[in-house]
Design a protein around this motif. Structure first.
Motif, mmCIF file in Angstrom:
data_model
loop_
_atom_site.group_PDB
_atom_site.id
_atom_site.type_symbol
_atom_site.label_atom_id
_atom_site.label_comp_id
_atom_site.label_asym_id
_atom_site.label_seq_id
_atom_site.Cartn_x
_atom_site.Cartn_y
_atom_site.Cartn_z
ATOM 1 N N ASN A 54 10.276 2.941 -31.006
ATOM 2 C CA ASN A 54 9.488 3.402 -32.156
ATOM 3 C C ASN A 54 8.117 2.739 -32.211
ATOM 4 N N ARG A 82 7.915 5.867 -36.681
ATOM 5 C CA ARG A 82 8.876 4.885 -37.192
ATOM 6 C C ARG A 82 9.758 5.464 -38.291
ATOM 7 N N GLY A 83 9.311 6.592 -38.872
ATOM 8 C CA GLY A 83 10.186 7.309 -39.797
ATOM 9 C C GLY A 83 11.202 8.146 -39.051
ATOM 10 N N LYS A 84 10.830 8.628 -37.881
ATOM 11 C CA LYS A 84 11.724 9.488 -37.091
ATOM 12 C C LYS A 84 12.678 8.686 -36.211
ATOM 13 N N GLY A 86 14.505 5.369 -36.480
ATOM 14 C CA GLY A 86 14.821 4.284 -37.399
ATOM 15 C C GLY A 86 15.587 3.171 -36.709
ATOM 16 N N PRO A 162 15.649 10.001 -40.419
ATOM 17 C CA PRO A 162 15.251 9.883 -39.016
ATOM 18 C C PRO A 162 15.969 10.893 -38.133
#
Length: 297
Positions: A54, A82-84, A86, A162
């Motif tokens: 990430n 970083r949201g996708k 996790g 995510p």
């Protein structure tokens, strides 16, 4: 969704007297919906590898591509990445910092720009999905047990919805019951949400039970990459690098050594059971099967 690593290298303390080559020409493709285990002795590069997924750590050389996009391009949105993808760290107390668990789980969605109401709805759904009872939601995260902290940390990542969930030793320090509860919950999330799960673990039994693909790291390189049965067939080679196979793999091998025709590579208790039952059937006939089956009850 896919993540591709192309000849990734990483050096700690690069160009100093303390330089260490942590990742060496690592090339991998992680496909949509996979459940992957990563094993390796301490210092093999496991944690360094997952922190590249990430963009938390930047490769010294090589490329990383998320859905075909180079994550090192100047216009690539690392915050979105970083949201996708996790990441739940080995020690959840490093991720928990708000005054109560619910506020902590809301933090990720809020940070991604969701409204307060949307963030709270996502937090509610995430906490329900990890099985943390509501009585703990408004307590300080530091009042929770180790297993409860891990559930809260996983919920904090899930609230960001995510596509990939990366877990670094999520059961470290837990008793067998707590370990099974956490991993059963992760397996349920994988099954129901069809998300990609990457599990770093020291437990051969855990990876054999849950994952469908196993990556073995050794001295910064990928030693093996395949189905658990394929990887654990090399148990002698794994022993040479400080690892092992699940206990049942050795059991079935020992039975063969003693003349009992237990076939195949068993990596789980159920596989060992079926192998031994077939062996008893061939050697003693079906009449002995009920007694043999009793050993596994």
């Amino acid at each position: 969704m896919s993540i591709i690593l192309d000849k990734v290298n990483y050096f700690y303390s690069e160009k100093t007297a303390y330089e260490a080559h942590a990742l060496k020409d690592v090339s991998l493709k992680i496909g949509d919906g996979e459940f992957i285990g990563i094993i390796g002795h301490t210092g093999s590069g496991k944690s360094t590898l997952i922190q590249h997924l990430n963009g938390l750590v930047k490769a010294s050389s090589g490329g990383i591509y998320y859905n075909g996009q180079d994550i090192y391009d100047a216009d690539f949105d690392k915050k979105e990445l970083r949201g996708k993808v996790g990441l739940v760290f080995q020690y959840p107390e490093h991720q928990l910092f708000e005054t109560n668990v619910f506020a902590d789980v809301c933090y990720g969605p809020k940070n991604r720009g969701f409204s307060r109401k949307q963030s709270e709805l996502k937090a509610f759904a995430a906490l329900r999905s990890v099985g943390l009872p509501e009585g703990y939601w408004y307590r300080s995260p530091f009042e929770l047990s180790g297993g409860q902290k891990r559930r809260a940390a996983i919920a904090g990542v899930l609230a960001m919805e995510p596509e990939v969930l990366v877990l670094d030793e999520p059961t470290a320090g837990l008793d067998p019951k707590g370990r099974d509860e956490i991993l059963d919950q992760v397996a349920k999330l994988h099954r129901e949400r069809r998300m990609t799960v990457i599990l770093v673990s020291h437990s051969m039994e855990d990876v054999a039970k849950y994952v469908s693909r196993l990556i073995v790291m050794n001295r910064g390189s990928v030693l093996y990459d395949g189905m658990p049965k394929e990887v654990f067939a090399h148990y002698h080679e794994l022993e040479e690098v400080g690892l092992a196979a699940p206990q049942v793999t050795y059991l079935v091998h020992e039975l063969r050594r003693r003349g009992i025709p237990a076939e195949g590579v068993a990596t789980t208790l159920e596989e060992a059971k079926q192998s031994i039952l077939r062996a008893f059937s061939e050697k003693h006939g079906n009449g002995k099967l009920s007694g043999a089956a009793g050993m596994f009850r």
